[in-house]
Design an enzyme around this catalytic site. Structure first.
Site, short mmCIF file in Angstrom:
data_model
loop_
_atom_site.label_atom_id
_atom_site.label_comp_id
_atom_site.label_asym_id
_atom_site.label_seq_id
_atom_site.Cartn_x
_atom_site.Cartn_y
_atom_site.Cartn_z
N ASN A 1 -3.62 5.69 -18.58
CA ASN A 1 -3.31 5.92 -17.17
C ASN A 1 -2.83 7.35 -17.07
OD1 ASN A 1 -2.47 5.82 -14.47
ND2 ASN A 1 -0.44 5.06 -15.04
N GLY A 2 -3.45 8.14 -16.18
CA GLY A 2 -3.06 9.54 -16.04
C GLY A 2 -4.29 10.41 -15.96
N LYS B 1 -2.84 3.17 9.14
CA LYS B 1 -3.11 1.75 8.86
C LYS B 1 -4.55 1.40 9.23
CE LYS B 1 -0.51 0.96 6.93
NZ LYS B 1 0.74 1.27 6.31
N HIS C 1 -4.31 20.96 23.58
CA HIS C 1 -4.53 22.08 22.66
C HIS C 1 -5.73 21.85 21.75
CE1 HIS C 1 -0.84 23.82 24.13
NE2 HIS C 1 -0.29 22.63 23.98
N ARG D 1 -2.73 -1.26 -9.05
CA ARG D 1 -2.83 0.13 -9.49
C ARG D 1 -4.27 0.64 -9.48
NH1 ARG D 1 0.85 2.54 -12.91
NH2 ARG D 1 2.90 1.62 -12.65
N TRP E 1 -8.72 3.02 -11.60
CA TRP E 1 -8.97 3.67 -10.32
C TRP E 1 -9.58 5.01 -10.72
CZ3 TRP E 1 -7.72 8.26 -7.93
CH2 TRP E 1 -7.98 8.34 -6.56
N GLU F 1 -7.10 3.07 6.69
CA GLU F 1 -7.19 2.53 5.33
C GLU F 1 -7.72 1.10 5.30
OE1 GLU F 1 -2.41 1.76 4.51
OE2 GLU F 1 -3.70 2.13 2.81
N CYS G 1 -4.07 3.89 -12.90
CA CYS G 1 -4.67 2.75 -13.56
C CYS G 1 -3.53 1.89 -14.09
CB CYS G 1 -5.53 3.22 -14.72
SG CYS G 1 -6.77 4.41 -14.18
N GLU H 1 1.42 6.55 11.72
CA GLU H 1 1.39 5.36 10.87
C GLU H 1 0.33 4.37 11.36
OE1 GLU H 1 2.31 4.54 8.07
OE2 GLU H 1 2.41 2.36 8.03
N LYS I 1 -2.58 0.38 -4.80
CA LYS I 1 -1.25 0.19 -4.21
C LYS I 1 -0.30 1.30 -4.66
CE LYS I 1 2.02 -2.06 -2.04
NZ LYS I 1 2.02 -1.77 -0.59
O1 M6R Z 1 4.85 3.43 -3.26
P1 M6R Z 1 5.01 4.55 -2.28
O2 M6R Z 1 5.80 4.15 -1.08
O3 M6R Z 1 5.54 5.79 -2.89
O4 M6R Z 1 3.53 4.85 -1.78
C1 M6R Z 1 3.27 5.92 -0.93
C2 M6R Z 1 1.90 5.83 -0.34
O5 M6R Z 1 0.92 5.86 -1.34
C3 M6R Z 1 1.71 4.54 0.48
O6 M6R Z 1 2.66 4.42 1.47
C4 M6R Z 1 0.30 4.52 1.12
O7 M6R Z 1 0.21 5.53 2.07
C5 M6R Z 1 0.05 3.14 1.73
N1 M6R Z 1 -1.13 2.55 1.17
C6 M6R Z 1 -0.14 3.17 3.20
O8 M6R Z 1 -0.31 1.88 3.72
#
Ligand code: M6R
Length: 605
Positions: free
Chosen positions: A98-99, A482, A501, A27, A74, A485, A2, A478, A600
């Site tokens: 936050n936490g 992408k 497999h 956040r 969040w 998400e 948060c 990756e 983020k």
């Molecule tokens: O800020 P960070 O690079 O440590 O974040 C790591 C992941 O949370 C971040 O890369 C997440 O997987 C992305 N939303 C992917 O697009």
């Protein structure tokens, strides 16, 4: 995960709190709230949804006051609705958090037995009620310190007191917290970014510390209430990189600025005259390194996985990669000659920060590859290597991934050179090839039109698969991440060689399958895997620099990727996959910059 903000001022704080909350939305963005004090009244306004919703509520029913706290959430405990949104207030105290309070259930039971009533399902409300309880016979600082003794877990807190309406108390354990200074106004925030529009003078709380903020003063204390002095850091200027310009959203801006991201990073680390890499101050002499351990989460972890192939290719070193959430609980045999590298865009990811902390506790030398240089992870590392990508706003990481890979590649090359694993001619050639990377990325971006057509296939698809071998395998992971998400569609990333497999059973008529097949030592094998997929009805998009060598009339689309140097293929393969995820999400009308359920920066475990 948060965001919190607190402002003590000699003028109304509401609009600055709202502006800071907008900056903090990376956040969390499932609910928002604010509490202010005016004329000895605690005014609390909250809602589910974005800060924009809160702004509308405040427009109709303002929360006045020269002191206040705010929160973007969040959800961890309790669904994202108005009641569970922060602040959590009693008659006399208001708290933003936050936490995660891990022992909130047992604390709640005890407080309920004592007659305290809970309104929400959150873990945070126990903090509000504990402080309320201890305020009966102590001052705010003592009541907070007493309450903190009972809390297990992590927190950054901002606390307002109805009867002492000129102070905000902040407290930190595990979750980051910054303090900002200005004239007749002082601030508390989850990070410097939240405060940057108001001040560039910042201090950071360390674990276990609390602070007391008024409009004219800031004091810091340790757990035993001893006063402590803090360094004030002056932050660099914001260069307006957070403006959208002509782009529809931040993700498309960030995808299309990747040639510049690469150029900026190369300018920092490549000595064009001597054809050398400016990377010094390794915390361990590269000749003495016996192993490299790379740690990160999500996209950052994928960059670590790509780097594993580079380090193995360029040096004689062993490499291990691990996601931070596993690393922190594994029984790692730490070795002082191993270089531990932590990769993170935000530098605030809780698992990565905890993994770094464990390496430090074991007296290891640590390196972090970071975008946000003022972040907690950067501040805690022995050696920080920034990626210089500029602010990344879209929740889906794009340019930071390219930047992380670039720094990891440059570092691998430098280590190879210092260890004598690469000869001068080859080293210089590799550096010269890097200079062609921005143009290569530019050319990859031209695949957008074809990708847009292929993206339509995903509208009726049940799922999709991304396949690659060698360093193309983490790129497949990756690409799948992408797509998941951004478009909420199921996607699997797999090493192409693993298909028989089990995963081959998923292939059925019309399933979109993305094949990453650059002309490398795996090319023929990957193409055979592709043929097996096509034979079972898969709708294939082939991405290769040698797609014309592949004959199969049933390939749905072929995308030509540019070629610069075999080791640079991961960069060029990444771009079409980012564009694909982006266009599928756009067709599905998903929120591109703020995908559902995500944030983020993942600041809780
Ligand atoms: O800020 P960070 O690079 O440590 O974040 C790591 C992941 O949370 C971040 O890369 C997440 O997987 C992305 N939303 C992917 O697009």
């Amino acid at each position: 995960m948060c965001g919190i903000i607190g402002i003590a001022s000699n003028k109304s704080v509401t609009s600055n709190i709202i502006n800071s909350l907008k900056r903090l939305e990376y956040r969390g963005y499932d609910s928002a709230g604010i509490a202010t004090i005016s004329k000895k009244n605690l005014n609390e306004k909250k809602c589910s949804g974005r800060v924009e919703e809160l702004e509308k509520i405040l427009f109709n029913s303002p929360a006045q006051g020269n002191i206040g706290i705010g929160h973007v959430r969040w959800a961890t405990h309790g669904i994202p609705n108005e009641v569970n949104a922060h602040p959590h207030s009693s008659e006399i105290v208001s708290v933003v958090h936050n936490g995660i309070i891990e022992n909130s259930n047992s604390l709640k039971k005890k407080l309920e037995k004592e007659g305290y009533k809970f309104k929400s399902q959150t873990d945070t409300e126990v903090i509000t009620l504990l402080i309320t309880k201890y305020l009966k016979d102590s001052n705010p600082i003592d009541a907070v310190l007493k309450s903190l003794e009972y809390l297990e877990g992590s927190f950054a807190l901002g606390i307002l007191f109805k009867d002492q309406s000129d102070i905000i108390i902040g407290a930190r354990r595990g979750s980051p917290l910054a303090v900002g200074y200005s004239n007749n106004e002082n601030y508390l925030g989850s990070d410097s970014y939240a405060l940057k529009a108001m001040t560039n003078k910042i201090s950071y709380l360390d674990d276990g510390e609390i602070c007391k903020i008024t409009k004219d003063s800031v004091e810091f204390f340790d757990v035993s209430k001893n006063k402590i002095n803090k360094k004030i850091l002056v932050l660099s200027e914001d260069k307006n990189e957070t403006k959208l310009g002509d782009y529809k959203n931040f993700m498309s801006k960030e995808i299309f600025e990747q040639p510049t991201t690469i150029k900026n990073c190369l300018n920092e680390y490549i000595d064009k005259i001597r054809n050398d890499i400016n990377l010094y101050d390794f915390p361990i002499d590269p000749k003495k390194i016996n192993k490299i351990f790379l740690v990160g989460c999500g996209t950052a972890y994928h960059s670590c996985q790509v780097a594993k192939y580079w380090i193995e290719e360029l040096t004689d070193l062993n490499v291990e990669t691990e996601v931070a959430s596993e690393f922190r609980y594994r029984k790692i045999r730490f070795n002082p000659n191993t270089l531990y590298i932590f990769v993170s865009q935000s530098g605030e990811t809780a698992d990565t920060a905890a993994a770094l902390e464990i390496a430090k506790k074991n007296k290891m030398k640590t390196c972090s590859i970071i975008n946000v240089v003022e972040s907690s992870i950067a501040r805690n590392s022995d050696w920080v290597v920034p990626i210089h990508a500029g602010p990344e706003i879209g929740v889906a990481s794009t340019k930071a991934f390219i930047g992380q890979m670039l720094v990891l590649y440059i570092m691998s090359l430098k280590i190879s050179k210092i260890r004598g694993n690469i000869d001068d001619k080859n080293y210089i050639e590799k550096i010269k090839n890097l200079k062609n990377l921005p143009q290569g990325i530019e050319n990859s971006l031209k695949t957008e039109e074809l990708i847009q057509i292929f993206a339509k296939d995903f509208l009726s698809a049940k799922g999709s698969m991304f396949l690659g071998r060698g360093s193309s395998f983490p790129i497949a992971l990756e690409g799948a991440l992408k797509l998941k998400e951004l478009s909420y569609l199921h996607a699997e990333g797999y090493p192409a060689g693993e298909m028989k497999h089990g995963p081959l059973a998923l292939i059925e008529d019309g399933l979109p399958v993305i094949i990453l097949a650059p002309k490398d030592k795996y090319f023929e094998k990957t193409i055979s895997n592709m043929q097996e997929v096509i034979a079972r009805g898969g709708k294939v998009l082939l991405i290769s620099d040698k797609h014309d060598e592949v004959i199969n009339e049933n390939i749905r689309f072929k995308i030509e990727m540019p070629f610069i140097d075999e080791l640079l293929n991961p960069f060029l393969l990444t771009i079409p996959l980012q564009l694909l995820a982006y266009h599928v999400a756009l067709l599905k009308k998903c929120d591109i910059d703020k995908p559902r359920n995500l944030a983020k920066s993942v600041t809780v475990e």
